[in-house]
Design a protein around this motif. Structure first.
Motif, PDB file in Angstrom:
ATOM      1  N   GLU A  31      -8.663   1.127   1.425  1.00 27.19           N
ATOM      2  CA  GLU A  31      -9.510   0.276   0.583  1.00 27.19           C
ATOM      3  C   GLU A  31      -9.328   0.603  -0.892  1.00 27.19           C
ATOM      4  O   GLU A  31      -9.245  -0.293  -1.744  1.00 27.19           O
ATOM      5  N   ILE A  47      -4.268  -1.602  -6.407  1.00 23.10           N
ATOM      6  CA  ILE A  47      -3.224  -2.620  -6.502  1.00 23.10           C
ATOM      7  C   ILE A  47      -3.735  -3.852  -7.247  1.00 23.10           C
ATOM      8  O   ILE A  47      -3.032  -4.421  -8.096  1.00 23.10           O
ATOM      9  N   ASN A  48      -4.958  -4.257  -6.965  1.00 26.29           N
ATOM     10  CA  ASN A  48      -5.518  -5.422  -7.652  1.00 26.29           C
ATOM     11  C   ASN A  48      -5.640  -5.174  -9.148  1.00 26.29           C
ATOM     12  O   ASN A  48      -5.407  -6.083  -9.958  1.00 26.29           O
ATOM     13  N   ARG A  49      -6.013  -3.946  -9.526  1.00 25.43           N
ATOM     14  CA  ARG A  49      -6.145  -3.630 -10.956  1.00 25.43           C
ATOM     15  C   ARG A  49      -4.800  -3.641 -11.657  1.00 25.43           C
ATOM     16  O   ARG A  49      -4.650  -4.236 -12.721  1.00 25.43           O
ATOM     17  N   GLU A  55       0.835  -1.213   0.000  1.00 23.81           N
ATOM     18  CA  GLU A  55       0.000   0.000   0.000  1.00 23.81           C
ATOM     19  C   GLU A  55       0.864   1.255   0.000  1.00 23.81           C
ATOM     20  O   GLU A  55       0.567   2.233  -0.694  1.00 23.81           O
ATOM     21  N   THR A  72      -1.836  -4.844 -10.732  1.00 21.93           N
ATOM     22  CA  THR A  72      -1.039  -6.076 -10.722  1.00 21.93           C
ATOM     23  C   THR A  72      -1.605  -7.110 -11.689  1.00 21.93           C
ATOM     24  O   THR A  72      -0.923  -8.076 -12.042  1.00 21.93           O
ATOM     25  N   ALA A  73      -2.842  -6.909 -12.140  1.00 23.94           N
ATOM     26  CA  ALA A  73      -3.396  -7.790 -13.175  1.00 23.94           C
ATOM     27  C   ALA A  73      -2.795  -7.486 -14.542  1.00 23.94           C
ATOM     28  O   ALA A  73      -2.909  -8.284 -15.473  1.00 23.94           O
ATOM     29  N   ASP A  74      -2.162  -6.321 -14.651  1.00 29.73           N
ATOM     30  CA  ASP A  74      -1.521  -5.917 -15.901  1.00 29.73           C
ATOM     31  C   ASP A  74      -0.051  -6.315 -15.809  1.00 29.73           C
ATOM     32  O   ASP A  74       0.706  -5.790 -14.997  1.00 29.73           O
ATOM     33  N   SER A  75       0.372  -7.246 -16.622  1.00 27.13           N
ATOM     34  CA  SER A  75       1.736  -7.759 -16.548  1.00 27.13           C
ATOM     35  C   SER A  75       2.771  -6.718 -16.926  1.00 27.13           C
ATOM     36  O   SER A  75       3.970  -6.921 -16.713  1.00 27.13           O
ATOM     37  N   ASP A  80      -6.064  -0.725  -2.137  1.00 29.40           N
ATOM     38  CA  ASP A  80      -6.123  -2.170  -2.378  1.00 29.40           C
ATOM     39  C   ASP A  80      -6.799  -2.473  -3.716  1.00 29.40           C
ATOM     40  O   ASP A  80      -6.356  -3.355  -4.467  1.00 29.40           O
ATOM     41  N   ASP A  81      -7.865  -1.735  -4.037  1.00 25.42           N
ATOM     42  CA  ASP A  81      -8.520  -1.911  -5.338  1.00 25.42           C
ATOM     43  C   ASP A  81      -7.563  -1.541  -6.472  1.00 25.42           C
ATOM     44  O   ASP A  81      -7.496  -2.231  -7.495  1.00 25.42           O
TER      45      ASP A  81
END
Length: 217
Positions: A198, A204-206, A12, A208-211, A201-202
């Motif tokens: 929060e 980061i999830n977005r 974070e 990190t899905a992008d390589s 965290d959202d």
């Protein structure tokens, strides 16, 4: 709430540092257009501290009187953003904006107006970028120019609960060939800090899905 629930973990912190870095870099580009000089930035630091600790931190760096442009912001998270200068530096900034040929009396008369406009451009640019990258929007108040030491700028001791934990985003910048240095800080209360966690965290999830992109890379 306990302290451990209000601290940022490493991921974070890395994400927030990256967002602040992007936001301030874009804001600095606007300042560069205003003053016609290169603007140098430090690496942002992100800390959860008390308002008293934030005041002490700026006091360690600057012993002279300070001036700050303050703007309150609200939306999914809210708080107060500050663009802080040593007061002596502020005259040099105004001269950089309105021109060296302007006499001292006119500089003094235009000082607060020029500082407010500078703060409005920089703080809106910085916070707007951060909010956009978090898929949020923020409403900004009109800029207010405040004079005083760190305790005044960070509202230390004005209210019984004023020394609670705050999020302190700290970055300093300098204008090349000008005796100008300043700092940007953002103060947030505990509920807003939890909401920001929060949203981070959202985010980061977005990403990190992008390589092709990784936080802290």
């Amino acid at each position: 709430m306990t302290l451990i629930n209000l601290t940022l973990d490493e991921l974070e912190r890395d994400a927030l540092t990256e967002l602040v870095n992007i936001g301030v870099s874009r804001a600095a580009a606007s300042l560069r257009k205003m003053v016609g000089k290169q603007v140098l930035l430090s690496v942002p630091t992100v800390e959860v501290v008390t308002q008293q600790a934030a005041a002490a931190l700026i006091g360690q760096r600057e012993s002279d009187d300070l001036v700050a442009i303050q703007q309150e912001f609200g939306g999914a998270f809210s708080g107060k953003a500050l663009l802080i200068f040593p007061e002596d530096n502020s005259f040099e900034l105004v001269r950089a904006i309105i021109g060296d040929e302007v006499d001292a009396a006119e500089v003094a008369s235009l000082k607060d107006e020029a500082l407010a406009e500078t703060g409005n451009v920089i703080l809106n640019g910085c916070l707007g970028t951060i909010a956009n990258m978090l898929n949020q929007s923020l409403q900004m108040s009109l800029p207010k120019v405040v004079y005083g030491d760190g305790k005044v700028l960070f509202d230390v001791g004005l209210e019984p609960d004023a020394d609670g934990l705050v999020l302190f985003l700290y970055i300093n910048f300098a204008v090349r060939d000008r005796n100008i240095r300043g700092y940007i800080a953002m103060i947030m209360d505990l509920p807003s800090l939890n909401m920001l966690k929060e949203l981070l965290d959202d985010f980061i999830n977005r990403v990190t899905a992008d390589s092709n992109w990784a936080v802290g890379a």
